[in-house]
Scaffold this motif. Structure first.
Motif, mmCIF file in Angstrom:
data_model
loop_
_atom_site.group_PDB
_atom_site.id
_atom_site.type_symbol
_atom_site.label_atom_id
_atom_site.label_comp_id
_atom_site.label_asym_id
_atom_site.label_seq_id
_atom_site.Cartn_x
_atom_site.Cartn_y
_atom_site.Cartn_z
ATOM 1 N N LYS A 211 -5.915 -4.018 -16.156
ATOM 2 C CA LYS A 211 -5.678 -2.935 -15.357
ATOM 3 C C LYS A 211 -6.935 -2.073 -15.330
ATOM 4 O O LYS A 211 -6.695 -0.972 -15.545
ATOM 5 N N TYR B 38 -6.418 -5.797 -8.605
ATOM 6 C CA TYR B 38 -5.617 -4.650 -9.321
ATOM 7 C C TYR B 38 -4.169 -4.001 -8.710
ATOM 8 O O TYR B 38 -3.330 -3.975 -9.315
ATOM 9 N N ALA C 145 -0.704 -4.051 -9.696
ATOM 10 C CA ALA C 145 -0.225 -3.119 -10.317
ATOM 11 C C ALA C 145 1.410 -2.926 -9.558
ATOM 12 O O ALA C 145 2.362 -2.378 -9.802
ATOM 13 N N LYS D 21 2.235 0.017 -12.743
ATOM 14 C CA LYS D 21 1.063 0.679 -12.805
ATOM 15 C C LYS D 21 0.752 1.273 -13.696
ATOM 16 O O LYS D 21 -0.684 1.951 -14.040
#
Length: 430
Positions: A174, A208, A212, A217
């Motif tokens: 992340k 990403y 997410a 997220k």
């Protein structure tokens, strides 16, 4: 002195302006090849990484905290690793060195599947190993396979591999910018792969974003509380950097000593021997329920715990040594996993130890320790700073940089990735 004619000045300036022009060949290459390719790779990798993360959670849920189950699971993963690696040692260990040491990607679909299976079981619990090692391997394969569809020339195969590696790492950690910089910085000690930066960054951001959306997220670390620092704090951070430089040398030496000795064993039994030697450490860390060390690769909760609570210094020293030995005997003997997470954990422990001794803010020093140890071990100072800032969502650029610079300089000459080159110039001279 001759008189200057204004018309000549204007004419000269016009000629200079005419020499300025856009490079439409490069622009077209990006618009019609690299950007679509990077976006598609990001989408594919983001989906695969999401499924990978979901599988990790599901497998981890099946592993109880009972000592017998933990031992049996560790032996099962070691045995499976030996079997699937019999004719292909690329299945063993982090996978980063293999990608770095080759400009041509020759990973097959069968190798991709085997590496995925081994990485899922290894990272689902019991072992302290990072996700980025398998990410390089798996992401490179997905990117190279996509490149065949786009008919991208083989001369770009190295950049193509980095695009996938960055995208997969960005999703699982992340940290899109940190992952992009890491894959571009990791190949050289004193240089970066600037040529592939736009492509890697685009793929990392897309990957990403998909991850997410599908998996949530939230950041890997949950950091709350006061992170204020003052100029005198930097003195303690310099001291932390010195400790980490020494510790990184010890860790790298242990890791390569274990890896060197394991090379004399048959591939099929190598991981099993290492795990048998590491079982006392695994069982001990498994009983440290409050720190969640052996499930760190699943939820990264260990990093949060080490960042918010002070640990007695005697216990901290034991945990540092235990983690170093465990990683050396497992990943060093072939268990599939990366070295970023162990580096972050050891760095957080050292930072926490300094905070404990001088009664300082554990969060500030644990985060600085994470960045410093990753910088010292992987020789990626810029990526280390960005990565820790992203996974913690904090604003500690000065403290992290202070600690990183000290540890990087004082550990110069040693690194955990043996395939790193000094810089592009020396690589070309060779």
């Amino acid at each position: 002195m001759s008189k200057i004619n204004p018309k000549d000045i204007v004419k000269n300036c016009i000629q200079q302006i005419k020499s300025i022009h856009l490079n439409w060949i490069e622009i077209n290459a990006y618009l019609f090849k690299w950007i679509p390719f990077s976006v598609i790779v990001g989408l594919i990798v983001g989906i695969v990484a999401s499924l990978f993360d979901l599988a990790l959670i599901k497998i981890n849920a099946l592993i109880s905290n009972h000592t017998a189950i933990i031992i049996l699971y560790a032996l099962f993963v070691a045995t499976l690793t030996g079997i699937l690696s019999k004719n292909d040692e690329r299945m063993m260990g982090p996978g980063i060195n293999y990608i770095l040491s080759r400009d041509k990607n020759d990973i097959t679909f069968v190798s991709f599947i085997k590496k995925t299976i081994l990485s899922l079981f290894a990272l689902a619990g019991v072992f302290v190993a990072g996700r980025e090692g398998p990410s390089f391997f798996l992401g490179s394969y997905l990117s190279s396979s996509t490149a065949n569809i786009f008919k991208i020339s083989e001369k770009f195969e190295r950049i193509v591999g980095l695009i996938g590696a960055g995208a997969f790492t960005a999703a699982l950690l992340k940290a899109p910018l940190g992952a992009a910089v890491f894959v571009l910085e990791i190949r050289y000690v004193n240089d970066m792969e600037y040529e592939g930066f736009p492509q890697v960054l685009i793929a990392s951001i897309v990957s990403y974003s998909v991850f997410a959306f599908l998996r949530g997220k939230h950041s890997l670390l949950t950091i709350n509380g006061n992170l204020n620092w003052h100029i005198p704090t930097l003195i303690y951070l310099v001291l932390t950097g010195i400790f980490i430089a020494v510790a990184s040398y010890i860790f790298i030496s242990l890791y390569y000593f274990a890896k060197c000795n394991s090379a004399y064993l048959k591939t099929t039994i190598r991981p099993l021997v290492g795990v048998l030697l590491a079982l006392p450490i695994i069982v001990t860390l498994a009983h440290e329920h409050n720190l969640h060390l052996i499930s760190a690769s699943v939820n990264y909760l260990a990093l949060t715990k080490l960042s918010i609570q002070l640990i007695p210094i005697n216990k901290t020293i034991l945990l540092i040594l235990a983690t170093m030995l465990l990683v050396s005997l497992t990943v060093g003997f072939g268990i599939s996993g990366g070295l970023i997470l162990p580096s972050l954990i050891i760095g957080a422990l050292i930072g926490n130890g300094v905070a404990s001794i001088f009664n300082l803010n554990p969060t500030l020093f644990a985060l600085s320790g994470m960045a410093a140890f990753l910088s010292a071990s992987a020789k990626t100072p810029l990526a280390a700073i960005i990565l820790v800032l992203e996974i913690s969502q904090t604003d500690l650029i000065i403290p992290l940089t202070t600690c990183v610079v000290v540890s990087y300089i004082l550990s110069y000459g040693v690194g955990v990735y043996s395939s790193q080159k000094e810089c592009k110039l020396k690589l070309n001279q060779n």
